[in-house]
Design a protein around this motif. Structure first.
Motif, mmCIF file in Angstrom:
data_model
loop_
_atom_site.group_PDB
_atom_site.id
_atom_site.type_symbol
_atom_site.label_atom_id
_atom_site.label_comp_id
_atom_site.label_asym_id
_atom_site.label_seq_id
_atom_site.Cartn_x
_atom_site.Cartn_y
_atom_site.Cartn_z
ATOM 1 N N ILE A 53 0.847 -1.189 0.000
ATOM 2 C CA ILE A 53 0.000 0.000 0.000
ATOM 3 C C ILE A 53 0.884 1.241 0.000
ATOM 4 O O ILE A 53 1.819 1.351 0.799
ATOM 5 C CB ILE A 53 -0.941 0.030 1.232
ATOM 6 N N SER A 54 0.605 2.172 -0.896
ATOM 7 C CA SER A 54 1.397 3.394 -0.990
ATOM 8 C C SER A 54 1.262 4.230 0.274
ATOM 9 O O SER A 54 0.155 4.478 0.760
ATOM 10 C CB SER A 54 0.934 4.213 -2.200
ATOM 11 N N LYS A 55 2.400 4.668 0.807
ATOM 12 C CA LYS A 55 2.378 5.549 1.980
ATOM 13 C C LYS A 55 1.862 6.935 1.625
ATOM 14 O O LYS A 55 1.279 7.629 2.452
ATOM 15 C CB LYS A 55 3.786 5.664 2.571
ATOM 16 N N SER A 56 2.092 7.354 0.381
ATOM 17 C CA SER A 56 1.737 8.722 -0.010
ATOM 18 C C SER A 56 0.289 8.852 -0.476
ATOM 19 O O SER A 56 -0.349 9.868 -0.247
ATOM 20 C CB SER A 56 2.672 9.218 -1.120
ATOM 21 N N THR A 57 -0.226 7.818 -1.146
ATOM 22 C CA THR A 57 -1.585 7.931 -1.702
ATOM 23 C C THR A 57 -2.580 6.989 -1.053
ATOM 24 O O THR A 57 -3.788 7.184 -1.177
ATOM 25 C CB THR A 57 -1.572 7.641 -3.213
ATOM 26 N N GLY A 58 -2.090 5.952 -0.377
ATOM 27 C CA GLY A 58 -3.007 4.973 0.211
ATOM 28 C C GLY A 58 -3.533 3.971 -0.798
ATOM 29 O O GLY A 58 -4.344 3.108 -0.458
ATOM 30 N N SER A 59 -3.070 4.062 -2.061
ATOM 31 C CA SER A 59 -3.531 3.143 -3.107
ATOM 32 C C SER A 59 -2.729 1.851 -3.061
ATOM 33 O O SER A 59 -1.578 1.819 -2.621
ATOM 34 C CB SER A 59 -3.378 3.787 -4.484
ATOM 35 N N ALA A 60 -3.346 0.800 -3.549
ATOM 36 C CA ALA A 60 -2.666 -0.491 -3.617
ATOM 37 C C ALA A 60 -1.688 -0.493 -4.788
ATOM 38 O O ALA A 60 -2.044 -0.128 -5.905
ATOM 39 C CB ALA A 60 -3.694 -1.604 -3.781
ATOM 40 N N ILE A 61 -0.457 -0.880 -4.523
ATOM 41 C CA ILE A 61 0.569 -0.994 -5.569
ATOM 42 C C ILE A 61 0.604 -2.453 -5.992
ATOM 43 O O ILE A 61 1.105 -3.314 -5.264
ATOM 44 C CB ILE A 61 1.946 -0.537 -5.054
ATOM 45 N N THR A 62 0.071 -2.719 -7.189
ATOM 46 C CA THR A 62 -0.104 -4.108 -7.620
ATOM 47 C C THR A 62 0.656 -4.465 -8.891
ATOM 48 O O THR A 62 0.725 -5.633 -9.246
ATOM 49 C CB THR A 62 -1.601 -4.400 -7.848
#
Length: 688
Positions: free
Chosen positions: A621-630
């Motif tokens: 999970i991105s620390k900056s955006t909260g999006s899942a990095i997949t």
């Protein structure tokens, strides 16, 4: 307790912060919102809307392969909960040819709206998750992923065939994802500077659009004018103008009637385009669907081939006789009404000559996603070109004495049109082949066909071959000879394309170089496959642009740089990044720059738009955006964002072996001198 800084130190600190922000910015050019629209029968529509900053554009999910990165929408938690109804629809898009990729890119400006209708299967379903992976570009490109959470309205269990929503009001429910924005790290928020507006960029876009409109208008005007020098139209010009001048009582009235006749020709062609405005209002994506439709491109291919064969003299394509008779009878009613039907009669009876040219106009405009307005401009240009001789000779009847006499040259013009029509037909079948990715009509095959067509045209113009309706002749005219030379020169120009020449004059027509049997060119004498003894690449390395040894993994590339004691040239790039390709083609190709990239640095190219799935243990999970990095692209995008506070593409960083920057990072820079000096200075600092 307050801290006091000396004034000079404050200025210095401010300047340092300002310069830092110039080279490292987090761009968020799209502000997303979402909502749910309630339908009937347990159906809802998920709506994702993005407001795009001025000058930026987002690429459509229908932009062609080998071009910029299209939108990819991932609807999650589907199984057992809901099913998708049809494809995701889009708001109005624009289409423009990109010479760097060799494709027509499809993109949104100002706003992007995505709608997906779904049928809810699980009536207790509370939320639907979705993610939009997209690329947004201006003078640089940004790849980003936006996660959405939709609140699903309460669904009733369907007990009968009656519509589930018959007793309820269709309402629009705003989801909690409304007006979601990317969350940035605190360290970035403190120093973030809003991306500078570039008025010149906006004006440049408007100027480019105006130039495009003028290009279409002038091109179709020329097509209409050339249609007048065909056997069906040319003999009618002096007859029609003389009729109006002699039969109208006064010279002034005769000129007016001839002028009105020309005006009616223009009006009829413009009227043909008006229904498309209605169709477009009913379906804003109509032109986008037409331009990317495989079957429609195949249809245009067949039509153009048939028209070409007709021009060669095998048969004639005519409108029904009853239609011509009715128009001719109506023209006898007199007055302006009769003149209108005289113009209509001309258009009908001359269709065998003007039809193929008109088909070329319609096919070309419809296949470029230009919209109904562009189509109207094209038809206006074609009608004006066709009517121009009638209007011009009516105003200046004395010029009729200078008109050349009808003869065999008219059929020659018609045959030349046939060759051109046949060549352009292959553009449409090439479009279909590219969309289907069948590789049946690769670049070499396409060019071979065009070389054959224009080579035959040259032979025809030189009188070496003849067709059914040609007149016998013992010599060729000077004009025909000059046109033959042009065709021969064009044929010779295309031949090196088989060996990998770029052929910039016709780059919009053949498939791109990478859609080829031999991407390096037939019989290539350079490159990794040119010789029997291939260069041994370091482990994990590949050949990058201009055959530069490159790494596509940061850790592997850094380890190799330490081994050979060279600085790291970090290249944040993208497979579908326009400005990355421009830099590689126009800047990296400079001998001085290429020398440094091949010998003095270790190139690590991190593709931030690769959608290759990461192994489960590497997802996070991105620390900056909260999006899942997949996927791989998201991984390198996050790396760039976290380490260099930037999400621009291209973005270049030069590092020493301790991963410290040797110079200020550089974004897109088309100036070779600036780029070379930056590279040279950075390498010099490493050697000190």
């Amino acid at each position: 307790m307050k801290l006091k800084f000396p004034l000079k130190f404050s200025y210095l600190l401010f300047a340092l912060l300002f310069l830092t922000n110039l080279s490292a910015q987090i761009f968020v050019p799209v502000k997303w919102s979402s909502r749910v629209e309630k339908g009937s029968n347990n159906e809802v529509t998920l709506v994702m809307e993005g407001k795009i900053e001025e000058g930026w554009h987002v690429y459509s999910q229908f932009t062609p392969e080998d071009g910029p990165l299209p939108i990819v929408i991932d609807y999650k938690n589907q199984k057992g909960n809901y099913t998708l109804i049809g494809k995701t629809s889009e708001s109005k898009t624009h289409r423009e040819f990109n010479k760097d990729f060799g494709v027509d890119e499809v993109f949104f400006e100002e706003i992007v709206v995505l709608k997906q209708k779904i049928k809810v299967l699980n009536t207790s379903l509370a939320k639907i998750n979705a993610a939009v992976d997209y690329q947004v570009c201006k003078d640089r490109c940004v790849n980003d992923t936006k996660d959405f959470t939709f609140d699903v309205p309460k669904m009733s269990v369907e007990k009968s065939e009656a519509p589930a929503g018959a007793n309820s009001t269709a309402a629009v429910v705003d989801s909690t994802a409304n007006l979601q924005e990317s969350v940035l790290p605190d360290t970035i928020k403190k120093t973030e500077v809003k991306a500078t507006e570039n008025p010149g960029n906006s004006k440049s876009g408007q100027k480019k659009e105006k130039q495009s409109l003028w290009t279409i208008f002038i091109g179709t005007l020329l097509a209409g004018f050339l249609s007048t020098i065909t056997p069906c139209v040319f003999p009618m010009i002096p007859m029609t103008v003389s009729f109006f001048i002699k039969q109208s009582g006064t010279k002034a009235k005769g000129k007016f009637n001839a002028f009105f006749y020309g005006f009616c020709i223009i009006a009829i062609y413009v009227l043909i385009s008006l229904p498309f405005h209605i169709f477009e209002s009913l379906n804003p994506d109509m032109f986008s669907e037409i331009s990317t439709n495989v079957y429609l491109n195949l249809f245009f291919f067949v039509i153009f081939v048939v028209f070409a064969i007709s021009f060669f003299g095998a048969f004639e394509i005519t409108m029904p006789n009853w239609l011509a008779s009715k128009a001719d009878n109506a023209s006898n009613s007199g007055g302006l009404f009769g003149i209108f039907f005289m113009a209509l009669t001309l258009i009908i009876v001359s269709f065998s000559c003007t039809g193929p040219a008109l088909g070329l106009v319609l096919g070309s405009v419809l296949s470029t996603d230009g919209g109904a307005t562009i189509l109207t401009i094209a038809m206006l240009g074609f009608g004006l070109g066709l009517a121009f001789p009638f209007i011009g000779l009516a105003l200046f009847p004395g010029l009729m004495t200078n008109l050349p006499k009808s003869g065999g040259w008219l059929n020659t013009v018609k045959v030349v049109f046939g060759f051109i029509e046949l060549a352009l037909a292959f553009k449409f079948i090439s479009n279909a082949d590219l969309v289907l990715d069948t590789h049946l009509l690769e670049r070499e095959v396409f060019l071979a066909i065009w070389i054959a067509i224009f080579g035959l045209l040259a032979l025809y113009l030189f009188g070496k071959i003849s067709l059914p309706h040609d007149s016998k002749q013992d010599h060729i005219s000077v004009g025909r000879m000059l046109l033959g030379l042009v065709s021969l020169a064009f044929t010779i120009y295309m031949i090196p394309g088989l060996w990998g020449a770029p052929l910039k004059l016709i780059s919009a027509f053949p498939p791109p170089p990478n859609y080829s049997e031999s991407p390096e060119g037939v019989g290539a004498t350079s490159g990794p496959s040119a010789s029997g003894t291939k260069e041994v690449l370091p482990p994990g390395a590949v050949y990058g642009p201009h055959h530069i040894v490159s790494f596509e993994d940061y850790a592997t590339g850094l380890a190799y740089a330490k081994k050979v004691n060279k600085p790291v040239f970090l290249d944040f790039t993208g497979k579908a990044c326009v400005n990355c390709r421009k830099t590689e083609n126009n800047v990296w190709s400079d001998p001085r720059v290429l020398e440094i990239l091949k010998n003095d640095v270790v190139l690590i190219s991190l593709f931030c738009d690769l959608r290759i799935e990461l192994p489960e243990n590497e997802k996070f999970i991105s620390k900056s955006t909260g999006s899942a990095i997949t996927n791989v692209g998201q991984k390198w995008s996050e790396f760039e964002r976290e380490r260099y506070q930037s999400n621009a593409r291209p973005y270049y960083v030069l590092l020493d072996l301790n991963e410290n920057s040797l110079n200020e990072p550089m974004a897109y820079e088309p100036d070779v001198e600036v780029y070379y000096k930056w590279l040279k200075e950075s390498v010099s600092r490493f050697k000190k």
